[in-house]
Design a protein around this motif. Structure first.
Motif, PDB file in Angstrom:
ATOM      1  N   SER A  61      -2.862   2.640 -10.421  1.00  0.00           N
ATOM      2  CA  SER A  61      -2.740   2.850  -8.981  1.00  0.00           C
ATOM      3  C   SER A  61      -3.674   1.902  -8.238  1.00  0.00           C
ATOM      4  O   SER A  61      -4.746   1.547  -8.739  1.00  0.00           O
ATOM      5  CB  SER A  61      -3.095   4.303  -8.628  1.00  0.00           C
ATOM      6  OG  SER A  61      -3.186   4.481  -7.227  1.00  0.00           O
ATOM      7  N   SER A  62      -3.255   1.510  -7.044  1.00  0.00           N
ATOM      8  CA  SER A  62      -4.115   0.684  -6.189  1.00  0.00           C
ATOM      9  C   SER A  62      -4.962   1.528  -5.250  1.00  0.00           C
ATOM     10  O   SER A  62      -6.070   1.135  -4.885  1.00  0.00           O
ATOM     11  CB  SER A  62      -3.267  -0.299  -5.366  1.00  0.00           C
ATOM     12  OG  SER A  62      -2.638  -1.255  -6.198  1.00  0.00           O
ATOM     13  N   ASP A  63      -4.455   2.701  -4.859  1.00  0.00           N
ATOM     14  CA  ASP A  63      -5.178   3.539  -3.899  1.00  0.00           C
ATOM     15  C   ASP A  63      -5.775   4.797  -4.523  1.00  0.00           C
ATOM     16  O   ASP A  63      -6.463   5.568  -3.842  1.00  0.00           O
ATOM     17  CB  ASP A  63      -4.270   3.931  -2.733  1.00  0.00           C
ATOM     18  CG  ASP A  63      -3.019   4.693  -3.171  1.00  0.00           C
ATOM     19  OD1 ASP A  63      -2.957   5.133  -4.330  1.00  0.00           O
ATOM     20  OD2 ASP A  63      -2.101   4.834  -2.342  1.00  0.00           O
ATOM     21  N   THR A  66      -1.351   7.347  -5.401  1.00  0.00           N
ATOM     22  CA  THR A  66       0.022   7.147  -5.862  1.00  0.00           C
ATOM     23  C   THR A  66      -0.013   6.321  -7.146  1.00  0.00           C
ATOM     24  O   THR A  66      -0.454   5.167  -7.130  1.00  0.00           O
ATOM     25  CB  THR A  66       0.858   6.428  -4.795  1.00  0.00           C
ATOM     26  OG1 THR A  66       0.831   7.184  -3.581  1.00  0.00           O
ATOM     27  CG2 THR A  66       2.296   6.271  -5.270  1.00  0.00           C
ATOM     28  N   GLY A  93      -8.549  -4.966  -5.334  1.00  0.00           N
ATOM     29  CA  GLY A  93      -7.722  -3.999  -4.612  1.00  0.00           C
ATOM     30  C   GLY A  93      -6.347  -3.778  -5.211  1.00  0.00           C
ATOM     31  O   GLY A  93      -5.502  -3.131  -4.601  1.00  0.00           O
ATOM     32  N   HIS A  97      -7.194   1.554 -10.493  1.00  0.00           N
ATOM     33  CA  HIS A  97      -7.390   2.936 -10.916  1.00  0.00           C
ATOM     34  C   HIS A  97      -6.352   3.309 -11.984  1.00  0.00           C
ATOM     35  O   HIS A  97      -5.150   3.099 -11.800  1.00  0.00           O
ATOM     36  CB  HIS A  97      -7.277   3.873  -9.718  1.00  0.00           C
ATOM     37  CG  HIS A  97      -8.110   3.436  -8.548  1.00  0.00           C
ATOM     38  ND1 HIS A  97      -9.491   3.477  -8.553  1.00  0.00           N
ATOM     39  CD2 HIS A  97      -7.755   2.906  -7.346  1.00  0.00           C
ATOM     40  CE1 HIS A  97      -9.953   3.022  -7.410  1.00  0.00           C
ATOM     41  NE2 HIS A  97      -8.924   2.661  -6.664  1.00  0.00           N
TER      42      HIS A  97
END
Length: 203
Positions: A61-63, A66, A93, A97
């Protein structure tokens, strides 16, 4: 604690970051992403993943909210879980994750324990995404990551009728009130270990 047939259980979270040293910038004009090729996890504990899991899945995940499936484990043995052919890019970025999920198959015994770890830098294999340079190897640096211990819990007892008793007959539906014994579902809360890894392209 988790049930022996629980699925989609998040057992491990970690972060992967890319660091570009000054010497890298001296040689190359563009900071390229790193491509994750494979990740090997070590599993400690009394349980046997090879017989207790139907599958293991890796997500990125990037954020951090999601997640996308990176892949399903290509090999699950008693002590290791391998994900290969991942081909997932990591950059500033971008896909920093990661999390690992287990699908238990009901074969684990009550009290069996599982702990996921990343013990060696060589357990994460990756390369530079710049195809024009011949895919330089990338070195992963970081301390060993030790996850939290997960224990297979006994299933909660089912509630039983207090009134009317089980098997009672001639109950007037107009006056029917069901009272059952107290029931508390088993908890399945797992704490995660966060891991920051630094990748240095070999020059």
């Amino acid at each position: 604690n988790v049930a022996s047939d629980a699925t989609g259980v998040s057992v491990f979270k970690f972060d992967l970051f890319v660091f570009y040293p000054d010497i890298y910038r001296d040689y190359f004009q563009k900071e390229e992403n790193v491509v994750i090729d494979s990740i090997k996890f070590t599993v400690e504990g009394t349980g046997d993943p090879s017989s207790s899991l139907s599958s293991a899945k890796l997500y990125y995940s990037s954020d951090g909210m999601t997640y996308t499936v990176a892949g399903e484990a290509s090999s699950i043995t008693q002590n290791e879980i391998l994900f290969d052919n991942l081909n997932v890019q990591v950059g500033p970025g971008i896909n920093n994750h990661w999390k690992l999920e287990f699908d238990f198959n009901g074969n684990a015994n009550t009290g069996d324990t599982f702990r996921v770890e990343i013990l060696k830098n060589s357990d994460i294999v990756s390369h530079d995404s710049d195809t024009g340079t011949g895919n330089r190897d990338v070195t992963c640096q970081g301390d060993p990551v030790i996850g939290n211990l997960i224990t297979i819990a006994s299933p909660p007892e089912k509630p039983t009728n207090v009134f009317p008793e089980n098997g009672a007959t001639d109950i007037d539906p107009a006056n029917y009130t069901l009272t059952s014994s107290a029931f508390s579902p088993a908890a399945s809360i797992i704490a995660f270990t966060l891991f920051s890894s630094i990748f240095l392209p070999k020059l």
